[in-house]
Scaffold this motif. Structure first.
Motif, PDB file in Angstrom:
ATOM      1  N   TYR A  99      -6.274 -20.086  48.323  1.00  0.00           N
ATOM      2  CA  TYR A  99      -7.267 -20.452  47.315  1.00  0.00           C
ATOM      3  C   TYR A  99      -7.429 -19.336  46.286  1.00  0.00           C
ATOM      4  CZ  TYR A  99     -11.720 -22.784  45.937  1.00  0.00           C
ATOM      5  OH  TYR A  99     -12.734 -23.437  45.270  1.00  0.00           O
ATOM      6  N   LEU A 245     -13.582 -19.071  38.616  1.00  0.00           N
ATOM      7  CA  LEU A 245     -13.594 -18.930  40.070  1.00  0.00           C
ATOM      8  C   LEU A 245     -14.007 -17.523  40.461  1.00  0.00           C
ATOM      9  CD1 LEU A 245     -13.085 -20.033  42.885  1.00  0.00           C
ATOM     10  CD2 LEU A 245     -10.671 -19.432  42.613  1.00  0.00           C
ATOM     11  N   SER A 253      -8.983 -21.011  38.972  1.00  0.00           N
ATOM     12  CA  SER A 253      -8.794 -22.458  39.045  1.00  0.00           C
ATOM     13  C   SER A 253      -9.442 -23.190  37.879  1.00  0.00           C
ATOM     14  CB  SER A 253      -9.387 -22.983  40.361  1.00  0.00           C
ATOM     15  OG  SER A 253     -10.792 -22.857  40.356  1.00  0.00           O
ATOM     16  N   ARG A 323     -14.330 -26.438  44.251  1.00  0.00           N
ATOM     17  CA  ARG A 323     -13.137 -27.017  43.624  1.00  0.00           C
ATOM     18  C   ARG A 323     -13.358 -28.473  43.214  1.00  0.00           C
ATOM     19  NH1 ARG A 323      -8.881 -27.928  47.956  1.00  0.00           N
ATOM     20  NH2 ARG A 323     -10.280 -29.713  48.275  1.00  0.00           N
TER      21      ARG A 323
END
Length: 425
Positions: A99, A245, A253, A323
């Motif tokens: 991530y 992020l 992201s 997300r």
């Protein structure tokens, strides 16, 4: 009935005052319920939460997905210690490492623990990989930093309240001015034993100080030039709070338009906490690539609760919410709106000097000195008007609502803030 209910609130305050250590100075409000951007006190009054537990509740209070992951796992297996494997930790480590774009993760519980972990990793790397003689490593930090309140961390704090009468202090730190590349370069060139540079991308506790646009990028370049680890403490600024992020951007992201003109810096060591669990459970982590993290061997570091199954399940759910609900993008848009609307008021204000921040991490500077009670009194008045915030450093009020807030709610909050400020003009 109203009198009895009011007494129950006062009773809670009196219990804390009598039986709890006085290490905090809370606003006079007793909360017993939270949902999304709202909290309720014991009398049933609803407030907008504009602190988010210092950015731990980015995903909103009691997010059903996060709470569901926590309760489900708690009914199955809560703790094994690290003496045994469990079936959730590896899944979490893989998920979070990918991530954020790192090879490995070291799980802990609190932000301060994660900072201590990063310091240990940095020093061990310096001795075993960089070749600094043992016990000679230095770590550069910034003035007015806030990384926690453990004995080591307060050793390089210049907050007298956090520091005074807790010595002797831990050596091995060089303090420089924040957002001063020249000071960093001088410290690196004049100290051959520097192992790392620990920095907050935005200094939150100091009053939401945002550095120059090129500060982080150039600081990272200087660290790379001198073979020094760039350590980013994103406990408060991470997990979408600043409209990306990470405030360092890294492997961000967010959409490109949100990140244009901002630094794209991947830390050598990344420190996370707070919103890593959405405020549901204590979860923190340190991330780094293999060439750094490999210095940690069995017995070097650990935590009974670090990486427990509940923490792992909660953290995965919390990151999925960020997300899937596009919270970074939302924070970017609403942050621009918040500062724009407040600046309209500030143009004609005598009580507020400025608003600053990124995303939904913002602060206003009150036109008074740090020793005054004006900012505190404004926060008490905000509470009466249905919004909870807290001063920092005397004359600064930090505003950090949950990132699930929508435009209509934000504008209502701006109206509450401006209405309250007018009372003090």
């Amino acid at each position: 009935m109203a009198i009895l209910e009011k007494k129950s609130s006062q009773h809670s305050i009196e219990l804390e005052d009598k039986y709890g250590a006085h290490n905090y100075h809370p606003l006079p409000v007793v909360l017993n319920k939270g949902e999304g951007v709202y909290v309720w006190d014991v009398e049933g009054k609803k407030y907008y939460d504009f602190l988010s537990a210092y950015s731990a509740v980015n995903q909103g209070h009691c997010h059903p997905k996060i709470v569901g992951a926590m309760t489900s796992q708690a009914q199955t297996l809560t703790l094994t210690s690290r003496a045994f494997y469990n079936d959730k930790l590896g899944e979490y480590e893989k998920f979070a490492s990918e991530y954020f774009g790192f090879d490995k993760l070291l799980p802990m519980n609190t932000g301060a623990e994660a900072v201590e972990t990063a310091l240990k990793i940095c020093r061990k790397w310096a001795y075993e990989e960089k070749g600094i003689f043992e016990n000679e490593a230095q770590i550069i930090v910034c003035e007015n930093n806030f990384h926690g309140r453990t004995t080591t961390i307060i050793s390089f704090s210049n907050d007298p309240v956090a520091r005074k009468n807790f010595g002797p202090y831990t050596a091995g730190f060089i303090k420089i001015e924040y957002d001063n590349l020249n000071a960093l370069e001088v410290a690196l060139e004049n100290n051959a034993n520097v192992a790392g540079f620990l920095v907050e991308p935005i200094q939150g506790e100091a009053g939401v100080y945002v550095p120059s646009d090129d500060y982080l990028e150039k600081a990272k370049a200087l660290c790379k030039k001198h073979n020094v680890l760039f350590i980013a403490d994103e406990v408060q600024t991470g997990i979408a709070r600043t409209g990306r992020l990470l405030a360092t951007c890294g492997d961000c992201s967010c959409s490109d338009k949100n990140c244009s003109g901002t630094p794209n810096v991947k830390p050598d060591v990344l420190i996370l906490g707070k919103a890593l669990s959405g405020g549901a459970y204590p979860v923190s982590a340190v991330l780094a690539d293999d060439h750094i993290m490999k210095v940690i061997k069995p017995g070097n570091h650990g935590s009974t609760f670090g990486g427990n199954p509940v923490a792992a399940a909660v953290a995965i759910a919390a990151l999925e919410v960020v997300r899937d609900e596009k919270l970074a993008e939302n924070a970017f848009v609403l942050g621009e709106l918040f500062r724009s609307e407040l600046n309209k008021y500030i143009e004609g204000s005598k009580i507020v000097n400025l608003v600053r921040g990124k995303g939904l991490l913002n602060a206003i500077v009150i036109n008074d000195d740090e020793e005054s009670e004006t900012a505190w009194n404004i926060c008490v008045a905000l509470k009466e008007n249905g919004l909870l915030a807290k001063p920092t450093h005397g004359n600064i009020i930090r505003f950090a609502p949950p990132l699930v807030m929508n435009k209509e709610q934000l504008l209502e909050c701006v109206a509450i803030i401006t209405k309250t400020l007018k009372e003090f003009e």
